[in-house]
Design a protein around this motif. Structure first.
Motif, PDB file in Angstrom:
ATOM      1  N   ASN A 254      36.461  16.837   6.425  1.00  0.00           N
ATOM      2  CA  ASN A 254      36.073  16.086   7.616  1.00  0.00           C
ATOM      3  C   ASN A 254      35.791  17.070   8.738  1.00  0.00           C
ATOM      4  OD1 ASN A 254      35.922  14.456   9.925  1.00  0.00           O
ATOM      5  ND2 ASN A 254      38.152  14.288  10.085  1.00  0.00           N
TER       6      ASN A 254
ATOM      7  N   THR B 103      29.671   4.188   6.422  1.00  0.00           N
ATOM      8  CA  THR B 103      30.284   3.473   5.296  1.00  0.00           C
ATOM      9  C   THR B 103      29.420   3.616   4.043  1.00  0.00           C
ATOM     10  OG1 THR B 103      31.265   1.863   6.809  1.00  0.00           O
ATOM     11  CG2 THR B 103      31.097   1.223   4.495  1.00  0.00           C
TER      12      THR B 103
ATOM     13  N   GLU C 107      36.770   9.262  16.703  1.00  0.00           N
ATOM     14  CA  GLU C 107      36.661   7.936  16.078  1.00  0.00           C
ATOM     15  C   GLU C 107      35.836   8.025  14.801  1.00  0.00           C
ATOM     16  OE1 GLU C 107      34.027   4.306  17.283  1.00  0.00           O
ATOM     17  OE2 GLU C 107      35.877   4.184  18.471  1.00  0.00           O
TER      18      GLU C 107
ATOM     19  N   GLU D 271      38.046   9.673  12.111  1.00  0.00           N
ATOM     20  CA  GLU D 271      39.084   8.765  11.603  1.00  0.00           C
ATOM     21  C   GLU D 271      38.477   7.709  10.688  1.00  0.00           C
ATOM     22  OE1 GLU D 271      42.243   9.036  11.806  1.00  0.00           O
ATOM     23  OE2 GLU D 271      42.270  10.730  13.191  1.00  0.00           O
ATOM     24  N   HIS D 272      37.286   7.215  11.045  1.00  0.00           N
ATOM     25  CA  HIS D 272      36.619   6.222  10.198  1.00  0.00           C
ATOM     26  C   HIS D 272      36.246   6.839   8.850  1.00  0.00           C
ATOM     27  CE1 HIS D 272      34.573   2.530   9.298  1.00  0.00           C
ATOM     28  NE2 HIS D 272      33.384   3.116   9.194  1.00  0.00           N
TER      29      HIS D 272
ATOM     30  N   ILE E 203      37.800   9.308   7.307  1.00  0.00           N
ATOM     31  CA  ILE E 203      39.033   9.438   6.524  1.00  0.00           C
ATOM     32  C   ILE E 203      39.415   8.097   5.895  1.00  0.00           C
ATOM     33  CG2 ILE E 203      41.515   9.906   6.672  1.00  0.00           C
ATOM     34  CD1 ILE E 203      40.816  11.916   8.931  1.00  0.00           C
ATOM     35  N   HIS E 204      39.335   7.038   6.705  1.00  0.00           N
ATOM     36  CA  HIS E 204      39.658   5.697   6.200  1.00  0.00           C
ATOM     37  C   HIS E 204      38.733   5.320   5.041  1.00  0.00           C
ATOM     38  CE1 HIS E 204      40.446   1.388   6.071  1.00  0.00           C
ATOM     39  NE2 HIS E 204      39.144   1.186   6.215  1.00  0.00           N
ATOM     40  N   LEU E 205      37.431   5.605   5.190  1.00  0.00           N
ATOM     41  CA  LEU E 205      36.469   5.260   4.140  1.00  0.00           C
ATOM     42  C   LEU E 205      36.743   6.033   2.852  1.00  0.00           C
ATOM     43  CD1 LEU E 205      33.216   5.217   6.294  1.00  0.00           C
ATOM     44  CD2 LEU E 205      34.351   3.220   5.303  1.00  0.00           C
TER      45      LEU E 205
ATOM     46  N   ARG F 179      39.655   7.316   1.845  1.00  0.00           N
ATOM     47  CA  ARG F 179      40.887   6.828   1.223  1.00  0.00           C
ATOM     48  C   ARG F 179      40.663   5.474   0.559  1.00  0.00           C
ATOM     49  NH1 ARG F 179      42.589  11.622   0.658  1.00  0.00           N
ATOM     50  NH2 ARG F 179      43.452  12.634   2.503  1.00  0.00           N
ATOM     51  N   ALA F 180      39.863   4.618   1.197  1.00  0.00           N
ATOM     52  CA  ALA F 180      39.587   3.297   0.617  1.00  0.00           C
ATOM     53  C   ALA F 180      38.769   3.439  -0.667  1.00  0.00           C
ATOM     54  CB  ALA F 180      38.836   2.436   1.639  1.00  0.00           C
ATOM     55  N   TYR F 181      37.804   4.361  -0.672  1.00  0.00           N
ATOM     56  CA  TYR F 181      36.998   4.565  -1.868  1.00  0.00           C
ATOM     57  C   TYR F 181      37.862   5.118  -2.996  1.00  0.00           C
ATOM     58  CZ  TYR F 181      33.022   5.833  -4.791  1.00  0.00           C
ATOM     59  OH  TYR F 181      32.115   5.920  -5.821  1.00  0.00           O
TER      60      TYR F 181
ATOM     61  N   GLU G 246      41.078   4.652  -3.419  1.00  0.00           N
ATOM     62  CA  GLU G 246      41.965   3.589  -3.896  1.00  0.00           C
ATOM     63  C   GLU G 246      41.220   2.625  -4.814  1.00  0.00           C
ATOM     64  OE1 GLU G 246      45.496   1.581  -4.387  1.00  0.00           O
ATOM     65  OE2 GLU G 246      45.177   3.465  -3.321  1.00  0.00           O
TER      66      GLU G 246
END
Length: 445
Positions: A320, A395, A428, A431-432, A434-436, A438-440, A442
């Motif tokens: 990142n 995304t 921001e 952070e988005h 990182i969230h994307l 981790r979600a991918y 999972e």
């Protein structure tokens, strides 16, 4: 230290965290303080100002304020071109930034870092290294507490590590760090400074008061940096290729002594190796134990959003680098990897010439571009015969990056653009991302 401000009429320009901290210090030091902003501050800031009991003027910068002003302490982001400051200059009213105020408030030693890229990583690394020494150490400025708050509480034997911008360095006169680095120079903030030389000279103010007894650290292979070193100083130099600190046969070395192998560093990328070299020279005067230095270098993985490693994700090494808001920063990140890179890029359209990125694309196997600049990044990739794709959002870009990569590849978000077309800040955006990721991860285990 506070006596010099007793009964002095001081105008603090700008509120926010640093402005309120400056006003608070000056008020408690006995100054007659007025705080002035060009907008209406949020209610919480107004409450803090009201609690101080000082005069406040919001939503304009009336020139009449100068009639009762002896010194101005200015938020770095306020341009000198506003009429109030132009008139102050004509009246020869001193204009400081909070950094100068902090320096005048303490007898602690400062370790200061500036440059176009790598400031935050190097500053944080220096702080971690110095924590292994005998002197108490504090982190101040953009990545810590307001510098005046830190300085007011620091003791004589303390060290204050501070990251400095060109905006801040335009407002210093007596500031004299014990150890200081100018890491590199490239075009930035020209809308504020007007031209590159003015910007670079502001950075060079870091060395204004330094002597041969201080530790001056500069990148040897950056000719613009070397121009800013006063001729009477004896600089300590670094670069990947050569200097007092450099890489020799795969080892990080300082004055010919091996410190650690490059492949043992937690920080990734060639640009970060140079940050390590600069940091080692900066802490050299403070007798840090070698074992502590090696331990920090093996474990310090960087700062959030600055080539920040997210680890192994489905066999890919993901980074990142949302802080890369210009070509120079993105180029440094891209050059830092030997493995194939799937590059996520794009963002706010500022009309920048992207051609300077071409030499850094040799390891890029795919370009995934999004945002306002997506078509131009696609054209850039295709010009080098690199498979290149466009999507609308970050995304979509993350999902496509995983599809275009395979085990052993690097997925790198290094946008080379500001974030403001889709996000409020680069933080921001990071952070988005990182969230994307981790979600991918999972969803595809």
């Amino acid at each position: 230290m506070e006596k010099q401000w007793h009964s002095k009429k001081v105008l603090v320009l700008g509120a926010a965290k640093s402005g309120i901290a400056a006003a608070t210090y000056l008020h408690h030091a006995g100054a007659d303080v007025t705080i002035n902003t060009g907008n209406i501050p949020p209610e919480d800031e107004q409450d803090k100002i009201q609690a101080l009991g000082i005069r406040s003027v919001f939503n304009e910068h009336p020139v009449g304020l100068l009639n009762e002003t002896e010194v101005i302490v200015k938020n770095p982001g306020i341009p000198y071109q506003i009429p109030l400051l132009q008139e102050a200059i004509s009246r020869e009213i001193p204009i400081y930034t909070e950094v100068e105020l902090a320096y005048l408030a303490t007898e602690a030693d400062f370790v200061a870092i500036t440059g176009s890229n790598g400031k935050t990583t190097t500053t944080t690394l220096v702080y971690e290294l110095l924590k292994g020494g005998k002197r108490p150490v504090h982190l101040a400025g953009n990545i810590g507490f307001p510098s005046i708050e830190v300085a007011a509480d620091a003791k004589t034997d303390d060290l204050i590590v501070i990251e400095l911008s060109s905006f801040q360095l335009m407002g210093v006169e007596s500031f004299h760090p014990r150890s200081a680095a100018l890491l590199n120079l490239s075009e930035a903030h020209l809308d504020y400074h007007g031209d590159f030389d003015s910007y670079a000279d502001a950075k060079g103010n870091l060395f204004r008061q330094m002597t041969r007894d201080d530790q001056i650290v500069v990148k040897l292979t950056d000719s613009e940096v070397m121009k800013r070193v006063p001729t009477h100083l004896a600089p300590n130099t670094f670069s990947f290729e050569r200097g007092d600190a450099s890489v020799v046969d795969g080892w990080v070395t300082v004055r010919g002594e091996r410190v650690i192998r490059v492949n043992e560093l937690a920080l990734g990328g060639a640009h970060n190796v140079e940050n390590v070299l600069a940091a080692l020279l900066l802490v050299e005067p403070f007798d840090i134990p070698k074992a502590h230095i090696e331990r920090v270098l093996r474990n310090f993985g960087g700062v959030a959003h600055r080539t920040e490693s997210l680890g192994d994700v489905l066999g890919r090494a993901v980074y990142n680098d949302s802080k890369a808001t210009n070509n120079v920063a993105a180029e440094a990140a891209l050059r830092g990897f030997d493995a194939p890179v799937v590059w996520l890029c794009g963002g706010l359209e500022r009309g920048a010439d992207l051609s300077s990125l071409v030499p850094a694309l040799s390891n890029v196997k795919a370009v995934v571009a999004y945002g306002e600049t997506k078509e131009r990044f696609k054209e850039l990739g295709e010009s080098q015969k690199i498979p290149s794709f466009t999507v609308e959002t970050l995304t979509d870009a993350v999902a496509l990056a995983f599809e275009q990569s395979e085990t052993g590849d690097i997925i790198l978000l290094s946008p080379a653009c500001a974030s403001w077309d889709q996000f409020k800040t680069f933080e921001e955006r990071g952070e988005h991302f990182i969230h994307l990721v981790r979600a991918y991860e999972e969803a595809n285990r």
